[in-house]
Write an enzyme that holds these catalytic residues in place. Sequence first.
Site, PDB file in Angstrom:
ATOM      1  N   ASN A  80       0.638  -1.042  -0.241  1.00 45.05           N
ATOM      2  CA  ASN A  80      -0.071  -0.553   0.147  1.00 45.05           C
ATOM      3  C   ASN A  80       0.799   0.829  -0.065  1.00 45.05           C
ATOM      4  O   ASN A  80       1.868   0.994   0.887  1.00 45.05           O
ATOM      5  CB  ASN A  80      -1.109  -0.133   1.051  1.00 45.05           C
ATOM      6  CG  ASN A  80      -0.485  -0.258   2.302  1.00 45.05           C
ATOM      7  OD1 ASN A  80       0.104  -0.902   1.872  1.00 45.05           O
ATOM      8  ND2 ASN A  80      -0.645   0.046   3.549  1.00 45.05           N
ATOM      9  N   CYS A  90      -7.773   4.904  -4.770  1.00 44.86           N
ATOM     10  CA  CYS A  90      -6.911   5.084  -6.069  1.00 44.86           C
ATOM     11  C   CYS A  90      -7.216   6.578  -6.014  1.00 44.86           C
ATOM     12  O   CYS A  90      -5.996   7.478  -6.266  1.00 44.86           O
ATOM     13  CB  CYS A  90      -6.606   4.220  -7.150  1.00 44.86           C
ATOM     14  SG  CYS A  90      -6.172   2.285  -6.839  1.00 44.86           S
TER      15      CYS A  90
HETATM   16  N1  LIG Z   1      -6.739  -1.213  -4.996  1.00 45.86           N
HETATM   17  C1  LIG Z   1      -6.978  -0.743  -6.318  1.00 45.86           C
HETATM   18  O1  LIG Z   1      -7.570  -1.036  -6.826  1.00 45.86           O
HETATM   19  C2  LIG Z   1      -5.501  -0.459  -7.166  1.00 45.86           C
HETATM   20  C3  LIG Z   1      -5.471  -0.334  -8.363  1.00 45.86           C
HETATM   21  C4  LIG Z   1      -3.855  -0.306  -9.161  1.00 45.86           C
HETATM   22  C5  LIG Z   1      -3.490   0.039  -8.167  1.00 45.86           C
HETATM   23  N2  LIG Z   1      -3.096  -0.154  -7.062  1.00 45.86           N
HETATM   24  C6  LIG Z   1      -1.921   0.065  -6.299  1.00 45.86           C
HETATM   25  O2  LIG Z   1      -1.550  -0.435  -5.757  1.00 45.86           O
HETATM   26  C7  LIG Z   1      -1.023  -0.962  -4.494  1.00 45.86           C
HETATM   27  C8  LIG Z   1      -1.591  -1.703  -3.475  1.00 45.86           C
HETATM   28  O3  LIG Z   1      -2.969  -1.100  -2.950  1.00 45.86           O
HETATM   29  P1  LIG Z   1      -3.683  -2.801  -2.764  1.00 45.86           P
HETATM   30  O4  LIG Z   1      -5.415  -1.569  -2.940  1.00 45.86           O
HETATM   31  O5  LIG Z   1      -3.816  -3.244  -3.162  1.00 45.86           O
HETATM   32  O6  LIG Z   1      -3.736  -1.842  -1.366  1.00 45.86           O
HETATM   33  P2  LIG Z   1      -4.015  -2.703   0.160  1.00 45.86           P
HETATM   34  O7  LIG Z   1      -3.899  -2.049   1.352  1.00 45.86           O
HETATM   35  O8  LIG Z   1      -5.378  -3.672  -0.017  1.00 45.86           O
HETATM   36  O9  LIG Z   1      -3.021  -4.826  -0.127  1.00 45.86           O
HETATM   37  C9  LIG Z   1      -0.860  -3.644   0.429  1.00 45.86           C
HETATM   38  C10 LIG Z   1      -1.046  -5.093   1.446  1.00 45.86           C
HETATM   39  O10 LIG Z   1       0.565  -4.804   1.252  1.00 45.86           O
HETATM   40  C11 LIG Z   1       0.473  -5.689   2.743  1.00 45.86           C
HETATM   41  N3  LIG Z   1       2.148  -4.934   2.945  1.00 45.86           N
HETATM   42  C12 LIG Z   1       2.973  -3.887   3.041  1.00 45.86           C
HETATM   43  N4  LIG Z   1       4.130  -3.750   3.597  1.00 45.86           N
HETATM   44  C13 LIG Z   1       4.331  -5.062   3.707  1.00 45.86           C
HETATM   45  C14 LIG Z   1       5.672  -5.715   3.600  1.00 45.86           C
HETATM   46  N5  LIG Z   1       6.832  -4.481   4.109  1.00 45.86           N
HETATM   47  N6  LIG Z   1       5.912  -6.722   3.682  1.00 45.86           N
HETATM   48  C15 LIG Z   1       4.840  -7.527   3.271  1.00 45.86           C
HETATM   49  N7  LIG Z   1       3.663  -6.950   3.411  1.00 45.86           N
HETATM   50  C16 LIG Z   1       3.816  -5.696   3.412  1.00 45.86           C
HETATM   51  C17 LIG Z   1      -0.217  -4.862   4.206  1.00 45.86           C
HETATM   52  O11 LIG Z   1      -0.451  -5.895   4.472  1.00 45.86           O
HETATM   53  C18 LIG Z   1      -1.139  -5.179   2.356  1.00 45.86           C
HETATM   54  O12 LIG Z   1      -1.863  -6.792   2.964  1.00 45.86           O
HETATM   55  C19 LIG Z   1      -1.058   0.852  -4.510  1.00 45.86           C
HETATM   56  O13 LIG Z   1      -0.223   1.976  -4.652  1.00 45.86           O
HETATM   57  C20 LIG Z   1      -2.221   1.116  -4.881  1.00 45.86           C
HETATM   58  O14 LIG Z   1      -2.801   2.930  -5.235  1.00 45.86           O
HETATM   59  C21 LIG Z   1      -4.655   0.040  -6.818  1.00 45.86           C
HETATM   60  O1  LIG Z   2     -18.446   7.650 -14.758  1.00 48.21           O
HETATM   61  C1  LIG Z   2     -17.781   7.498 -13.836  1.00 48.21           C
HETATM   62  C2  LIG Z   2     -17.047   6.550 -13.947  1.00 48.21           C
HETATM   63  C3  LIG Z   2     -16.618   6.280 -12.322  1.00 48.21           C
HETATM   64  N1  LIG Z   2     -16.996   6.548 -11.518  1.00 48.21           N
HETATM   65  C4  LIG Z   2     -16.720   6.655  -9.952  1.00 48.21           C
HETATM   66  O2  LIG Z   2     -15.346   6.583  -9.449  1.00 48.21           O
HETATM   67  C5  LIG Z   2     -14.914   5.281  -8.552  1.00 48.21           C
HETATM   68  C6  LIG Z   2     -14.053   4.767  -9.163  1.00 48.21           C
HETATM   69  O3  LIG Z   2     -14.595   4.072 -10.446  1.00 48.21           O
HETATM   70  P1  LIG Z   2     -13.262   3.256 -11.144  1.00 48.21           P
HETATM   71  O4  LIG Z   2     -11.902   3.936 -11.819  1.00 48.21           O
HETATM   72  O5  LIG Z   2     -14.284   2.142 -12.438  1.00 48.21           O
HETATM   73  O6  LIG Z   2     -12.472   2.132 -10.473  1.00 48.21           O
HETATM   74  P2  LIG Z   2     -11.521   1.726  -9.452  1.00 48.21           P
HETATM   75  O7  LIG Z   2     -11.188   0.633  -8.677  1.00 48.21           O
HETATM   76  O8  LIG Z   2     -10.639   3.504  -8.282  1.00 48.21           O
HETATM   77  O9  LIG Z   2     -10.655   2.260 -10.500  1.00 48.21           O
HETATM   78  C7  LIG Z   2     -10.128   3.073 -11.279  1.00 48.21           C
HETATM   79  O10 LIG Z   2      -8.459   3.267 -10.371  1.00 48.21           O
HETATM   80  C8  LIG Z   2      -8.008   2.535 -10.125  1.00 48.21           C
HETATM   81  C9  LIG Z   2      -6.281   2.306  -8.647  1.00 48.21           C
HETATM   82  O11 LIG Z   2      -4.885   3.091  -9.572  1.00 48.21           O
HETATM   83  C10 LIG Z   2      -6.797   1.954 -11.377  1.00 48.21           C
HETATM   84  O12 LIG Z   2      -6.410   0.826 -11.291  1.00 48.21           O
HETATM   85  C11 LIG Z   2      -8.269   1.972 -12.515  1.00 48.21           C
HETATM   86  O13 LIG Z   2      -7.618   2.220 -13.721  1.00 48.21           O
HETATM   87  C12 LIG Z   2      -9.029   3.485 -12.281  1.00 48.21           C
HETATM   88  O14 LIG Z   2     -10.548   3.411 -12.870  1.00 48.21           O
HETATM   89  C13 LIG Z   2     -16.475   4.850  -8.102  1.00 48.21           C
HETATM   90  O15 LIG Z   2     -17.002   5.794  -6.987  1.00 48.21           O
HETATM   91  C14 LIG Z   2     -17.082   4.817  -9.259  1.00 48.21           C
HETATM   92  O16 LIG Z   2     -18.423   5.477  -9.444  1.00 48.21           O
HETATM   93  C15 LIG Z   2     -18.406   7.686 -11.350  1.00 48.21           C
HETATM   94  O17 LIG Z   2     -18.939   8.797 -10.180  1.00 48.21           O
HETATM   95  N2  LIG Z   2     -18.566   8.179 -12.758  1.00 48.21           N
END
Ligand SMILES: NC(=O)c1ccc[n+]([C@@H]2O[C@H](COP(=O)([O-])OP(=O)(O)OC[C@H]3O[C@@H](n4cnc5c(N)ncnc54)[C@H](O)[C@@H]3O)[C@@H](O)[C@H]2O)c1
Ligand SMILES: O=c1ccn([C@@H]2O[C@H](COP(=O)(O)OP(=O)(O)O[C@H]3O[C@H](CO)[C@@H](O)[C@H](O)[C@H]3O)[C@@H](O)[C@H]2O)c(=O)[nH]1
Length: 485
Positions: free
Chosen positions: A106, A293
């Site tokens: 994270n 995000c």
């Molecule tokens: N959630 C999403 O949809 C999404 C999408 C794209 C990118 N990201 C990015 O990916 C990254 C991770 O996001 P996430 O939603 O999976 O976070 P998360 O909080 O769900 O998971 C992160 C995990 O990393 C673990 N962790 C932290 N430090 C650690 C260490 N030193 N060793 C081992 N484990 C450790 C935590 O315990 C936790 O389980 C972030 O940078 C986020 O911005 C998230």
């Molecule tokens: O037309 C739209 C589209 C989305 N949302 C809202 O925007 C938020 C984010 O939606 P969405 O982007 O679909 O979900 P995330 O899982 O947050 O995904 C975004 O954030 C991720 C974490 O970085 C990226 O990997 C993805 O590409 C990016 O879409 C939600 O609350 C949606 O309800 C709106 O209000 N209107």
Amino acid sequence: MSPNVSYFNHNSRDAPRGPVKNICCIGAGYVGGPTCAVLAWKCPDIKVTITDISEERIAAWNSEELPIFEPGLDAVVKEARGRNLFFSTDVDGSIAAADLIFVSVNTPTKEAGIGAGLAADLCYVEAATRRIATVSKKGAIIVEKSTVPCRTAESMRKILEAVSPSTDASFEILSNPEFLAEGTAIEDLLDPARVLIGAMPTPGGQLAQQRLAEVYARWVRPEAIITMGLWSSELSKLAANALLAQRVSSINAIAAICEKTEANVHEVSSACRLDLRIGSKFLEAGVGFGGSCFQKDLQNLIYLSLSLGLPEVAEYWKQVLVMNAWTKRRFSKDIVQKMFSTITSKHIAVLGFAFKADTGDTREAPAIDVCRDLLEDGAVVHIYDPKVSEASIDRALMAKGACSHTATKGKGYIVEPSMQQACAGASALVFMTNWTEFSSKQVDWKAIYQSMSKPAFIFDGRNVVKDVEALKKIGFSVYKSGVGY
Ligand SMILES: NC(=O)c1ccc[n+]([C@@H]2O[C@H](COP(=O)([O-])OP(=O)(O)OC[C@H]3O[C@@H](n4cnc5c(N)ncnc54)[C@H](O)[C@@H]3O)[C@@H](O)[C@H]2O)c1
Ligand SMILES: O=c1ccn([C@@H]2O[C@H](COP(=O)(O)OP(=O)(O)O[C@H]3O[C@H](CO)[C@@H](O)[C@H](O)[C@H]3O)[C@@H](O)[C@H]2O)c(=O)[nH]1
């Protein structure tokens, strides 16, 4: 280096590193879990170990009840787990065995100290990097999967070189940001719009880039695998989220104008979508964006702009967040105002708590702010969400300091087991997530209306209600975000 350099350009016979056979992913969260589960599923000959310091999370990944809800994830995990996919708390052991290591921890916004409220807290990335420096095997490729500020790989390299016990250690760091959206993670991972692999323009960097590209090429269309420079790849992730969030704030700004002019934002957005230059996606007006995000990555971009001496750029992106916060607040204010300027002791059903449909994730969910506002105004809130547990709702509301002003009502909110039970006796129902069950034909709106206190209001923050007239005919007073009446 120009973008789109083909990964087939390199001659693998010159490779000091062989193909990837053993992968470790540090961080078993929303990204690490699904991403590496799909990788393991698609590459049965590669051993994939997803490791985390959280024993609870790893135990859940090893159980029948996975720690996150994501359509299609169960089937992928169940097929690969125990075959070539493993979940482990042995962080060091998993790193030591790997020839490619994803850092998927994270990167939340800093809550205190320099840059608080804007800068990314890189303490988890640094802790993971230090473990890699200490225990990884020679030549292991390190991949930034977490979303990080531009040039984080440089800091990682310095830590790796300083901490590694080996004097001739060489580390290759790649940037491979993840673009999956929650709720569609598995389909996004199986057929991604693009996979970015950023590397330094050195022979070692290019070779590492090729090795990772070869892994993705097992199931991803070759034209979707894009190689580029390290800094461009890091920045592309922040740029993509900023642009998406900006579209949502832009349409919500138009929605506010619609409400004052008797225009309908859904008609306006459908007119705009037909212009191919504008595009059809991310123009759904509503109660604002949530999720872990958008806000965090915009804050990160704002901080980066300020650090680079670009205050006008920072101000530009800040407005996207200002508009989002205003949109949520405006929605709460409208509810109070339409309900005769008082909601004290009124029962209000909040339908949907997750930040979007098809996920149980509540991080930055607009429902948190709206529930807090309603509770502060003295309402008794009845919350129903098909995938969010009561414990998650408690944690989310407590973190925002939400509490009831109706001192006698305990928490001030009740988590209900169904839509119907949440609505029974309520004066209003508020849609906060567009779960399909809310718009299903099975919903007996007449029965819901009869069970409610009159006048019965519907406030739709997620464009759930399609046939407003039918609901009005039953007797409801219906208000939809972005629709002027
Ligand atoms: N959630 C999403 O949809 C999404 C999408 C794209 C990118 N990201 C990015 O990916 C990254 C991770 O996001 P996430 O939603 O999976 O976070 P998360 O909080 O769900 O998971 C992160 C995990 O990393 C673990 N962790 C932290 N430090 C650690 C260490 N030193 N060793 C081992 N484990 C450790 C935590 O315990 C936790 O389980 C972030 O940078 C986020 O911005 C998230
Ligand atoms: O037309 C739209 C589209 C989305 N949302 C809202 O925007 C938020 C984010 O939606 P969405 O982007 O679909 O979900 P995330 O899982 O947050 O995904 C975004 O954030 C991720 C974490 O970085 C990226 O990997 C993805 O590409 C990016 O879409 C939600 O609350 C949606 O309800 C709106 O209000 N209107």
